[in-house]
Design an enzyme around this catalytic site. Structure first.
Site, PDB file in Angstrom:
ATOM      1  N   ARG A   1      -0.862   5.532   1.724  1.00 50.57           N
ATOM      2  CA  ARG A   1      -0.915   4.078   1.707  1.00 50.57           C
ATOM      3  C   ARG A   1       0.503   3.531   1.795  1.00 50.57           C
ATOM      4  O   ARG A   1       1.419   4.050   1.132  1.00 50.57           O
ATOM      5  CB  ARG A   1      -1.562   3.591   0.409  1.00 50.57           C
TER       6      ARG A   1
ATOM      7  N   ASP B   1       2.690   6.152   9.293  1.00 51.86           N
ATOM      8  CA  ASP B   1       1.394   5.760   9.870  1.00 51.86           C
ATOM      9  C   ASP B   1       0.782   4.604   9.091  1.00 51.86           C
ATOM     10  O   ASP B   1      -0.174   3.994   9.546  1.00 51.86           O
ATOM     11  CB  ASP B   1       0.449   6.977   9.846  1.00 51.86           C
TER      12      ASP B   1
ATOM     13  N   GLU C   1      -0.305  -4.348   7.214  1.00 54.77           N
ATOM     14  CA  GLU C   1      -0.731  -3.847   8.529  1.00 54.77           C
ATOM     15  C   GLU C   1      -1.475  -4.955   9.262  1.00 54.77           C
ATOM     16  O   GLU C   1      -2.254  -5.668   8.625  1.00 54.77           O
ATOM     17  CB  GLU C   1      -1.607  -2.613   8.353  1.00 54.77           C
TER      18      GLU C   1
ATOM     19  N   HIS D   1      -1.724   3.426  11.905  1.00 52.55           N
ATOM     20  CA  HIS D   1      -2.783   3.855  10.981  1.00 52.55           C
ATOM     21  C   HIS D   1      -3.873   4.650  11.725  1.00 52.55           C
ATOM     22  O   HIS D   1      -5.037   4.240  11.765  1.00 52.55           O
ATOM     23  CB  HIS D   1      -3.390   2.642  10.263  1.00 52.55           C
ATOM     24  N   VAL D   2      -3.435   5.744  12.314  1.00 58.83           N
ATOM     25  CA  VAL D   2      -4.360   6.536  13.135  1.00 58.83           C
ATOM     26  C   VAL D   2      -4.433   8.005  12.717  1.00 58.83           C
ATOM     27  O   VAL D   2      -5.124   8.789  13.374  1.00 58.83           O
ATOM     28  CB  VAL D   2      -3.965   6.495  14.641  1.00 58.83           C
ATOM     29  N   SER D   3      -3.728   8.378  11.640  1.00 59.45           N
ATOM     30  CA  SER D   3      -3.748   9.815  11.311  1.00 59.45           C
ATOM     31  C   SER D   3      -5.174  10.258  10.964  1.00 59.45           C
ATOM     32  O   SER D   3      -5.592  11.346  11.310  1.00 59.45           O
ATOM     33  CB  SER D   3      -2.775  10.129  10.184  1.00 59.45           C
TER      34      SER D   3
END
Ligand code: GLV
Length: 310
Positions: free
Chosen positions: A226, A249, A254, A273-275
């Site tokens: 986070r 990430d 966001e 934020h794609v991991s």
């Protein structure tokens, strides 16, 4: 009697398609907007969602199980409309995908891939000495479902694996587990510091300028947990003064503001934020197993521990 599941998500139809085949006995109501859910919310016994307006949730008078579509649920943990007697589960299948993200970047740097891409453009034939992952030290913050998958792969690559856990009991594939208060002892030892922490009152800004300043020269920081567990204001300062890299990430806000210095820093990689991404097939697999437990009144997997905050 058929149980009633409300799926509230922008891809609710995709989830419905998979689940209606796997669980034909279940009555499924897909919705992606409040007006599509309003007629069904009251009868729903199970809700599969991650972000659902309170206006809807408070009408869920028959709710027995809130199955979150997320791993981190800080925005729901104190929601009065998911009271203690309602079962509350999180997704625990993101670890494998998130470990792939981490190792994609570790290998990208170790094998100098950006240079070889450029060399090819310029028809340059030049061999460089690769770095090895074997023998490197991986330090993982948070040894939950995500941290454990990363540890497991680190072990397979021949790395030493260290980790920080709130309750520092031993964990498979981790050579040494530190308690949170000993974070500062672990950081200087690691080549790669992987932050997978959820956001709780204890993890807020856990990594600040001081902690990042403890990293070895050449080390890489990952944040895939986070954004708010890292003091993002202090980060550019720490990254400018140290020869380290950061693969980020997740962010305090966001999407990351176009004003953020992080976008342009040479030693920073920003991803949106794609991991770990919701893949309905993988999430439904976990849901189906849990549903089968739920109908038999067996304990569910991935229960959120409200007192811990995750
Ligand atoms: C996404 O960040 C999640 O927690 O599932």
């Amino acid at each position: 009697m058929s149980h009633i599941l409300l799926i509230y998500h922008k891809d609710s139809k995709l989830y419905e398609e998979i689940l209606s085949k796997r669980l034909p006995e279940l009555t499924i109501r897909p919705a992606s907007r409040p007006e599509e859910a309003i007629d069904f919310i009251e009868e729903a016994e199970i809700i599969l969602s991650w972000k659902i307006p309170d206006e809807l949730l408070k009408k869920a008078k028959h709710l027995k199980w809130f199955a979150s579509l997320g791993a981190g649920n800080e925005h729901l943990i104190h929601n009065p409309y998911i009271p203690e007697y309602v079962l509350f589960t999180k997704v625990t299948v993101y670890g494998e995908m998130m470990a792939e993200y981490v190792f994609a970047y570790l290998l990208y740097f170790a094998r100098d891939l950006s240079k070889y891409f450029l060399d090819q453009r310029h028809k340059i034939w030049e061999q460089r000495r690769p770095e090895r992952l074997r023998g490197k030290v991986l330090g993982i913050l948070g040894l939950g479902s995500v941290g454990k998958e990363i540890a497991n792969r680190g072990r397979q690559f021949g790395m030493s694996v260290l980790g920080v856990k709130r309750n520092p009991e031993s964990v498979e594939n981790v050579d040494q587990v530190f308690s949170s208060k000993d974070l500062g002892k672990m950081i200087p030892l690691v080549d790669y510091l992987i932050n997978t922490l959820p956001l709780t009152t204890e993890t807020y800004h856990l990594l600040g300028e001081k902690e990042v300043g403890l990293m070895k020269e050449g080390a890489i920081l990952f944040n895939i947990g986070r954004g708010k567990t890292v003091d993002e204001k202090a980060l550019p300062r720490a990254l400018r003064s140290r020869k380290i890299k950061a693969i980020l990430d997740v962010f305090e806000e966001e999407p990351l503001s176009p004003e953020s210095e992080l976008w342009d820093m040479e030693n920073v990689i920003v991803t949106p934020h794609v991991s770990g991404i919701n893949l309905p097939e993988e999430i439904c697999e976990e849901f189906v197993k849990n549903y089968e437990r739920w109908v038999k009144a067996q304990p569910l997997a991935g229960l959120v521990e409200r007192s811990k905050g995750y």
